[in-house]
Scaffold this motif. Structure first.
Motif, PDB file in Angstrom:
ATOM      1  N   LYS A 183       1.004  -1.167   0.005  1.00  0.00           N
ATOM      2  CA  LYS A 183      -0.224  -0.212  -0.162  1.00  0.00           C
ATOM      3  C   LYS A 183       0.910   0.695   0.567  1.00  0.00           C
ATOM      4  O   LYS A 183       0.128   1.931  -0.942  1.00  0.00           O
ATOM      5  N   ALA A 184       1.892   1.456   0.799  1.00  0.00           N
ATOM      6  CA  ALA A 184       2.732   2.813   1.050  1.00  0.00           C
ATOM      7  C   ALA A 184       3.720   2.764  -0.548  1.00  0.00           C
ATOM      8  O   ALA A 184       3.555   3.963  -1.004  1.00  0.00           O
ATOM      9  N   TYR A 185       4.303   1.357  -1.240  1.00  0.00           N
ATOM     10  CA  TYR A 185       4.691   1.772  -2.396  1.00  0.00           C
ATOM     11  C   TYR A 185       3.969   2.342  -3.651  1.00  0.00           C
ATOM     12  O   TYR A 185       4.262   2.949  -4.087  1.00  0.00           O
ATOM     13  N   VAL A 186       2.735   1.852  -3.332  1.00  0.00           N
ATOM     14  CA  VAL A 186       1.342   1.991  -4.158  1.00  0.00           C
ATOM     15  C   VAL A 186       1.540   3.823  -4.559  1.00  0.00           C
ATOM     16  O   VAL A 186       1.415   4.562  -5.177  1.00  0.00           O
ATOM     17  N   ALA A 187       1.187   3.809  -3.249  1.00  0.00           N
ATOM     18  CA  ALA A 187       0.756   5.355  -2.868  1.00  0.00           C
ATOM     19  C   ALA A 187       1.985   6.097  -2.916  1.00  0.00           C
ATOM     20  O   ALA A 187       1.570   7.450  -3.558  1.00  0.00           O
ATOM     21  N   ASP A 188       3.282   6.154  -3.140  1.00  0.00           N
ATOM     22  CA  ASP A 188       4.039   6.388  -3.144  1.00  0.00           C
ATOM     23  C   ASP A 188       5.034   6.951  -5.360  1.00  0.00           C
ATOM     24  O   ASP A 188       4.435   7.561  -5.888  1.00  0.00           O
ATOM     25  N   HIS A 189       3.885   5.485  -5.804  1.00  0.00           N
ATOM     26  CA  HIS A 189       4.403   5.434  -7.030  1.00  0.00           C
ATOM     27  C   HIS A 189       3.135   5.495  -7.565  1.00  0.00           C
ATOM     28  O   HIS A 189       3.462   4.906  -9.209  1.00  0.00           O
ATOM     29  N   GLY A 190       2.153   4.495  -8.230  1.00  0.00           N
ATOM     30  CA  GLY A 190       1.070   4.639  -8.311  1.00  0.00           C
ATOM     31  C   GLY A 190       1.325   2.731  -8.940  1.00  0.00           C
ATOM     32  O   GLY A 190       0.375   2.759 -10.142  1.00  0.00           O
ATOM     33  N   ASP A 191       1.939   2.077  -8.904  1.00  0.00           N
ATOM     34  CA  ASP A 191       1.855   1.412  -9.213  1.00  0.00           C
ATOM     35  C   ASP A 191       3.051   0.589  -8.498  1.00  0.00           C
ATOM     36  O   ASP A 191       3.086   0.855  -7.396  1.00  0.00           O
ATOM     37  N   VAL A 192       2.780  -1.212  -8.505  1.00  0.00           N
ATOM     38  CA  VAL A 192       3.485  -2.069  -7.335  1.00  0.00           C
ATOM     39  C   VAL A 192       5.176  -2.007  -7.643  1.00  0.00           C
ATOM     40  O   VAL A 192       4.897  -1.939  -9.400  1.00  0.00           O
ATOM     41  N   PRO A 193       5.613  -2.566  -7.076  1.00  0.00           N
ATOM     42  CA  PRO A 193       7.188  -2.599  -7.670  1.00  0.00           C
ATOM     43  C   PRO A 193       6.883  -3.785  -8.276  1.00  0.00           C
ATOM     44  O   PRO A 193       6.380  -5.264  -8.148  1.00  0.00           O
ATOM     45  N   ASP A 194       8.338  -4.097  -8.719  1.00  0.00           N
ATOM     46  CA  ASP A 194       8.964  -5.516  -9.756  1.00  0.00           C
ATOM     47  C   ASP A 194       8.652  -6.750  -9.123  1.00  0.00           C
ATOM     48  O   ASP A 194       8.571  -7.490  -9.520  1.00  0.00           O
ATOM     49  N   CYS A 195       8.813  -6.734  -7.569  1.00  0.00           N
ATOM     50  CA  CYS A 195       8.840  -8.238  -6.910  1.00  0.00           C
ATOM     51  C   CYS A 195       7.652  -8.756  -6.487  1.00  0.00           C
ATOM     52  O   CYS A 195       7.164  -9.491  -5.873  1.00  0.00           O
TER      53      CYS A 195
END
Length: 218
Positions: A183-195
């Motif tokens: 959730k924190a990553y999506v909030a910052d980048h608008g997408d999920v991480p590669d992992c």
């Protein structure tokens, strides 16, 4: 000599799936080998390290990346076969009997697919395929432990790479730490991480919620 194969990481939303194969005389294996879920983490590490260091034990590993898992043209049964084939082919010899933990409702079908996959690489093996083989065959339990330790090390690497977004947890969808991290990553980048496995419903739900939130702000 016998060969056992198993995998770890079919269900997590983070990281790859990892399969391992171990080729050894079963009498060389520690007495406390079991399904990796029944062995304490520290002991798993000790066993995996000892197996890899033993001159008369061969270890093979197969890794299925998140990109391959997210490919709409495949499925988890096929990927589990592919992972075990990669691990087994790395160490098996013609004529070996390979015991595999069946990753399909049909034990016979799963075993046939592993055998045929290894044959395509040029190694002729016999396969015994059973559900719960990691609990009843020590050589498969050894493979289960190696796969789990290898998978855990890759999750640790993910945690180090993305430590700015909090604790990644176990990587399983049911883990609150993992969900908070995503959730924190999506909030910052608008997408999920590669992992992350974006095809998993956990990621799809987070991305849908982010899109809805953006529309509301607009």
């Amino acid at each position: 000599m016998r060969v056992g194969a198993d995998e770890a990481g079919k269900g997590p939303v983070l990281g790859p799936m990892v399969a391992a194969a171990v080729r050894a005389d079963p009498t060389l294996l520690p007495d406390d080998i079991d399904d990796s879920k029944q062995v304490a983490p520290a002991r798993r590490e000790e066993i995996a390290t000892a197996l890899r260091a033993h001159d008369d034990v061969d270890v093979g590993v197969g890794v299925i990346s998140t990109d391959r898992i997210d490919d709409p043209e495949t499925d988890m049964n096929s990927l589990t076969v592919a992972a075990q084939v990669e691990a087994v082919a790395a160490i098996a010899c013609d004529g070996d009997t390979v015991v595999v933990d069946a990753g399909d409702v049909s034990e016979e079908r799963f075993g046939r697919r592993v055998r045929d996959g290894v044959a395509e690489i040029g190694v002729d093996i016999d396969v015994v395929s059973e559900h719960g083989a990691d609990e009843t065959h020590g050589i498969v339990g050894a493979a289960s432990i190696v796969a789990k330790v290898e998978r855990d090390s890759r999750v640790e690497a993910i945690a180090e790479e993305y430590d700015a977004y909090g604790d990644v947890g176990s990587g399983y969808p049911s883990d609150p730490k993992t969900r908070r991290f995503l959730k924190a990553y999506v909030a910052d980048h608008g997408d999920v991480p590669d992992c992350a496995r974006r095809s998993w419903s956990t990621c799809a739900d987070l991305l849908a919620a982010r899109e809805q939130s953006s529309l509301g702000e607009f």
